[in-house]
Design a protein around this motif. Structure first.
Motif, PDB file in Angstrom:
ATOM      1  N   GLU A  94      34.817  20.134 -13.547  1.00 56.51           N
ATOM      2  CA  GLU A  94      34.167  21.335 -14.414  1.00 56.51           C
ATOM      3  C   GLU A  94      34.656  21.884 -12.899  1.00 56.51           C
ATOM      4  O   GLU A  94      34.601  23.554 -13.685  1.00 56.51           O
ATOM      5  CB  GLU A  94      32.938  21.175 -14.672  1.00 56.51           C
ATOM      6  N   LEU A  95      34.625  22.036 -11.687  1.00 55.51           N
ATOM      7  CA  LEU A  95      35.016  23.687 -11.126  1.00 55.51           C
ATOM      8  C   LEU A  95      36.605  24.045 -10.721  1.00 55.51           C
ATOM      9  O   LEU A  95      36.589  25.158 -10.456  1.00 55.51           O
ATOM     10  CB  LEU A  95      33.868  22.834  -9.642  1.00 55.51           C
ATOM     11  N   LEU A  96      37.746  22.921 -11.045  1.00 50.27           N
ATOM     12  CA  LEU A  96      38.687  23.375 -11.022  1.00 50.27           C
ATOM     13  C   LEU A  96      39.232  25.037 -11.559  1.00 50.27           C
ATOM     14  O   LEU A  96      39.908  25.803 -10.835  1.00 50.27           O
ATOM     15  CB  LEU A  96      39.794  22.422 -11.520  1.00 50.27           C
ATOM     16  N   PRO A  97      38.877  25.168 -12.915  1.00 50.64           N
ATOM     17  CA  PRO A  97      39.432  26.213 -13.303  1.00 50.64           C
ATOM     18  C   PRO A  97      39.029  27.342 -12.738  1.00 50.64           C
ATOM     19  O   PRO A  97      39.103  28.100 -12.739  1.00 50.64           O
ATOM     20  CB  PRO A  97      38.318  26.347 -15.401  1.00 50.64           C
ATOM     21  N   ARG A  98      37.868  27.595 -11.809  1.00 52.72           N
ATOM     22  CA  ARG A  98      37.408  28.450 -11.030  1.00 52.72           C
ATOM     23  C   ARG A  98      38.059  28.692  -9.839  1.00 52.72           C
ATOM     24  O   ARG A  98      37.349  29.629  -9.442  1.00 52.72           O
ATOM     25  CB  ARG A  98      36.200  28.384 -10.654  1.00 52.72           C
ATOM     26  N   LEU A  99      38.958  27.411  -9.121  1.00 51.03           N
ATOM     27  CA  LEU A  99      39.632  28.050  -8.224  1.00 51.03           C
ATOM     28  C   LEU A  99      40.587  29.028  -8.337  1.00 51.03           C
ATOM     29  O   LEU A  99      41.126  29.114  -9.387  1.00 51.03           O
ATOM     30  CB  LEU A  99      40.393  26.966  -7.750  1.00 51.03           C
ATOM     31  N   GLY A 100      40.547  30.150  -6.556  1.00 47.14           N
ATOM     32  CA  GLY A 100      40.869  31.182  -7.110  1.00 47.14           C
ATOM     33  C   GLY A 100      40.395  32.445  -7.481  1.00 47.14           C
ATOM     34  O   GLY A 100      40.629  33.524  -7.028  1.00 47.14           O
ATOM     35  N   GLU A 101      39.232  32.428  -7.561  1.00 46.54           N
ATOM     36  CA  GLU A 101      38.352  33.412  -7.943  1.00 46.54           C
ATOM     37  C   GLU A 101      37.751  34.178  -6.953  1.00 46.54           C
ATOM     38  O   GLU A 101      37.816  33.178  -6.113  1.00 46.54           O
ATOM     39  CB  GLU A 101      36.769  32.798  -8.610  1.00 46.54           C
ATOM     40  N   LEU A 105      34.087  26.123  -2.515  1.00 45.38           N
ATOM     41  CA  LEU A 105      33.383  25.012  -2.530  1.00 45.38           C
ATOM     42  C   LEU A 105      32.739  24.696  -0.769  1.00 45.38           C
ATOM     43  O   LEU A 105      31.834  23.896  -0.461  1.00 45.38           O
ATOM     44  CB  LEU A 105      34.179  23.519  -2.795  1.00 45.38           C
ATOM     45  N   LYS A 106      32.889  25.379   0.284  1.00 41.55           N
ATOM     46  CA  LYS A 106      33.253  24.880   1.908  1.00 41.55           C
ATOM     47  C   LYS A 106      31.694  25.839   2.261  1.00 41.55           C
ATOM     48  O   LYS A 106      31.444  27.264   1.102  1.00 41.55           O
ATOM     49  CB  LYS A 106      34.028  25.991   2.515  1.00 41.55           C
ATOM     50  N   GLU A 107      31.230  25.497   2.943  1.00 40.74           N
ATOM     51  CA  GLU A 107      29.228  26.576   3.218  1.00 40.74           C
ATOM     52  C   GLU A 107      29.750  28.278   3.531  1.00 40.74           C
ATOM     53  O   GLU A 107      29.064  28.906   3.327  1.00 40.74           O
ATOM     54  CB  GLU A 107      28.897  25.541   4.161  1.00 40.74           C
ATOM     55  N   LYS A 108      30.919  27.930   5.166  1.00 42.01           N
ATOM     56  CA  LYS A 108      31.300  29.152   5.305  1.00 42.01           C
ATOM     57  C   LYS A 108      32.347  29.760   4.221  1.00 42.01           C
ATOM     58  O   LYS A 108      33.109  30.814   5.031  1.00 42.01           O
ATOM     59  CB  LYS A 108      31.242  29.394   6.798  1.00 42.01           C
ATOM     60  N   ILE A 168      50.869  27.934  -9.098  1.00 40.42           N
ATOM     61  CA  ILE A 168      49.744  26.379  -8.986  1.00 40.42           C
ATOM     62  C   ILE A 168      49.057  25.860  -9.418  1.00 40.42           C
ATOM     63  O   ILE A 168      48.374  26.044 -10.544  1.00 40.42           O
ATOM     64  CB  ILE A 168      49.149  26.877  -7.101  1.00 40.42           C
ATOM     65  N   SER A 169      48.573  24.219  -9.586  1.00 36.37           N
ATOM     66  CA  SER A 169      47.450  23.982 -10.511  1.00 36.37           C
ATOM     67  C   SER A 169      47.064  22.725  -9.517  1.00 36.37           C
ATOM     68  O   SER A 169      47.433  21.996  -8.436  1.00 36.37           O
ATOM     69  CB  SER A 169      48.533  23.596 -11.770  1.00 36.37           C
ATOM     70  N   TYR A 170      45.929  22.002 -10.194  1.00 40.60           N
ATOM     71  CA  TYR A 170      44.676  21.011  -9.153  1.00 40.60           C
ATOM     72  C   TYR A 170      44.425  20.362 -10.016  1.00 40.60           C
ATOM     73  O   TYR A 170      44.754  20.122 -11.481  1.00 40.60           O
ATOM     74  CB  TYR A 170      43.372  22.204  -8.806  1.00 40.60           C
ATOM     75  N   LYS A 171      44.578  18.633  -9.727  1.00 41.24           N
ATOM     76  CA  LYS A 171      43.641  17.823 -10.277  1.00 41.24           C
ATOM     77  C   LYS A 171      43.422  17.500  -9.444  1.00 41.24           C
ATOM     78  O   LYS A 171      43.819  17.508  -7.838  1.00 41.24           O
ATOM     79  CB  LYS A 171      45.184  16.389 -10.435  1.00 41.24           C
ATOM     80  N   SER A 172      41.657  16.117  -9.141  1.00 41.22           N
ATOM     81  CA  SER A 172      41.139  15.988  -7.963  1.00 41.22           C
ATOM     82  C   SER A 172      39.953  15.010  -9.024  1.00 41.22           C
ATOM     83  O   SER A 172      39.751  15.011 -10.400  1.00 41.22           O
ATOM     84  CB  SER A 172      40.279  17.341  -7.976  1.00 41.22           C
ATOM     85  N   LYS A 173      39.364  14.094  -8.581  1.00 41.14           N
ATOM     86  CA  LYS A 173      39.029  13.563  -8.746  1.00 41.14           C
ATOM     87  C   LYS A 173      37.597  13.658  -7.226  1.00 41.14           C
ATOM     88  O   LYS A 173      37.989  13.408  -6.458  1.00 41.14           O
ATOM     89  CB  LYS A 173      39.039  11.834  -9.319  1.00 41.14           C
ATOM     90  N   MET A 174      36.862  13.224  -8.163  1.00 38.70           N
ATOM     91  CA  MET A 174      35.072  12.846  -7.066  1.00 38.70           C
ATOM     92  C   MET A 174      35.687  11.820  -5.524  1.00 38.70           C
ATOM     93  O   MET A 174      35.936  10.475  -6.606  1.00 38.70           O
ATOM     94  CB  MET A 174      34.041  13.056  -7.881  1.00 38.70           C
TER      95      MET A 174
END
Length: 539
Positions: free
Chosen positions: A484-491, A496-499, A519-525
């Motif tokens: 659910e967080l993939l669409p927000r990448l690039g904002e 997602l990193k602490e710093k 660019i596109s992303y696919k990920s699984k926890m």
């Protein structure tokens, strides 16, 4: 016996009048030319038949041949009436003697009817029939005693004759007027059916070819109609949708709002607008904007609700892109000012800190590290806020990737990470600004390495994806990213990193956009992330 003869005459006369009217009702053709001539001839034939059926009583011969003459005069005018009258006279002369009285009486009637018609032509056919019938009665009463001298001897017989002539005219008028009214009503109904057919055809064309979803909801909340567009947009056939309740296809979060809106419409009888998501046959949801309109029945109560829904997924994406652009614009404006304001005091602090070395060298080292981090962030801000002129050159993407991996190899070795490069045996030349594309690869690979705390393998695959394009796929074995967080990448400032600041990925998006790539992303926890970059090949 005479009554039976009269009834037979009237029955045959009625049949003769109604026959052409009935035939005309079943035959659709263009109006006949010279209709008055043909109708006059037909009226003459009817008169001949009535003369043949004449009544013979006590030496006299009577018939109702003047009934069709009166009707033809009333409905079609003097020309047709005279033609009918000629036929009736000739048959009268042929069937019996006393020619002179018959000719004189006929002439008086024809002349009188023609003169009267000049004054009554604007009246309705029924009124003309009544006036001509009255004129015939007057002529008969005045001429029969003079020409035949029999009215005084047989008054009841002549009265019966006149009554049956008038009855024949009355029956004829009723038959013709009934036909005329039925004909008009039939034409009106035919026009209405034609209009309804055309309207239905137009609405069917609209309903079957529109991309909007059209549904008709009944009082019990069941759906009685689904437009064919449901199959195109949602993948379901109308027969499949009718088996289930509509709420089963609505997103669970929208069901409550949808039911409340429908309930309000049935109560307040006002149209409503709402947005909800409908489930596609493949399982994902599509966002729709709907306009719901109540259809009132008898008693002004709402019988149906027409729901017209439009797919607004593309509009939502456009709004998100616009919002993203506005964010980028704001970030750029802020970056230009903030970076310059930070860098000046930052340089001073860093310089004096390097000159002054305290007793606690660990604190000094930590301070310098954090200052360098701040300096890196300001550099990224400057790259966003300041438009940079780029010089595009023809580069070998294979060589660019190899140089990037060679640069990251020591860091990867320290973190127990293996960088595995696979490339197709072909040329990959692109037109780009070397340092910017290299920065994209560095940012992506560094993110992959930071996600692999326990080491592992990062595979980089370079191949042709489509005609005129190449694909760089970077697969890591890191912690992964929630779907659910993939669409927000690039904002901007989303990381997602602490710093992290989120500016690195944002810069990658900006660079790839300048180079007409994507660019596109696919990920699984806990399984890793796949990043796919496409760039156009140089011609």
């Amino acid at each position: 016996m005479i009554l039976l003869d009269y009834i037979m005459n009237l029955a045959i006369f009625s049949l003769m009048v109604s026959t052409p009217l009935v035939i005309r009702s079943f035959i659709k053709h263009k109006p006949l030319k010279r209709i008055t001539l043909w109708c006059g001839l037909y009226g003459g034939i009817v008169s001949i038949i009535l003369v043949l059926l004449s009544i013979h009583q006590e030496g006299y011969s009577y018939d109702i041949r003047y009934a069709p003459v009166i009707l033809v005069f009333a409905y079609l005018g003097p020309l047709s009436g005279i033609i009918t009258g000629i036929f009736s006279l000739l048959m009268r002369l042929y069937s019996s003697g006393q020619w002179m009285p018959a000719i004189i009486g006929w002439s008086i009637i024809m002349i009188t009817f023609s003169i009267i018609h000049l004054y009554i032509s604007k009246l309705s056919a029924i009124k003309r029939s009544a006036i001509l019938s009255g004129a015939y009665l007057v002529i008969y009463v005045l001429t029969v005693p003079i020409l035949f001298n029999v009215f005084r001897d047989k008054p009841l017989f002549h009265l019966q004759y006149l009554v049956f002539v008038m009855l024949g005219v009355t029956i004829g008028c009723l038959l013709i007027e009934s036909y005329v009214k039925l004909h008009r009503l039939n034409n009106r109904l035919s026009d209405m059916y034609k209009m309804l057919g055309e309207s239905e055809s137009k609405y069917r064309i609209i309903a079957e070819n529109t991309s909007d979803l059209i549904m008709v909801m009944n009082k019990d909340h069941s759906i009685s109609y689904f437009s064919p567009s449901h199959e195109v947009v949602l993948g379901f056939r109308a027969s499949e949708l009718e088996k289930f309740e509509l709420c089963t296809f609505i997103h669970p979060e929208d069901v409550c709002d949808f039911k409340n809106t429908v309930k309000t419409m049935f109560e307040k009888k006002e149209s409503q607008a709402l947005e909800f998501c409908l489930k596609h046959k493949e399982g994902y949801y599509i966002e729709f904007e709907s306009r719901c309109m109540p259809v009132k029945g008898e008693g002004q109560s709402v019988e149906h609700i027409v729901i017209i829904s439009r797919d607004i997924s593309e509009r939502k994406k456009a709004e998100e892109i616009l919002l993203q652009s506005e964010k980028l614009s704001i970030v750029g404006e802020l970056a230009a000012g903030v970076a310059h304001e930070i860098r000046n005091p930052l340089t001073t602090i860093k310089g004096f800190l390097q000159l002054y070395r305290g007793e606690n060298t660990d604190i000094d080292r930590l301070l310098l590290t954090e200052l360098e981090r701040i300096e890196g962030i300001t550099s990224e801000l400057l790259s966003l806020g300041k438009p940079q002129a780029i010089q595009l050159t023809r580069m070998d993407l294979r060589k660019l990737l190899e140089d990037t991996l060679e640069l990251l190899a020591p860091e990867a070795l320290m973190n127990n990470i293996q960088l595995k490069l696979q490339m197709e045996d072909t040329d990959f030349f692109i037109t780009c600004e070397r340092n910017q594309v290299k920065q994209v690869f560095l940012n992506i690979l560094k993110n992959a390495m930071e996600a692999m705390k326990d080491g592992g393998e990062i595979s980089i695959d370079l191949r042709k994806s489509a005609e005129g394009e190449c694909l760089i796929a970077v697969q890591d074995q890191g912690c992964g990213i929630p779907e659910e967080l993939l669409p927000r990448l690039g904002e901007p400032f989303y990381s997602l990193k602490e710093k992290g600041t989120g500016l690195g990925i944002m810069i990658c998006h900006k660079i790839l956009k300048q180079h007409h790539g994507s660019i596109s992303y696919k990920s699984k926890m806990n399984e890793g992330t796949l990043v796919e970059i496409t760039l156009p090949l140089a011609s």
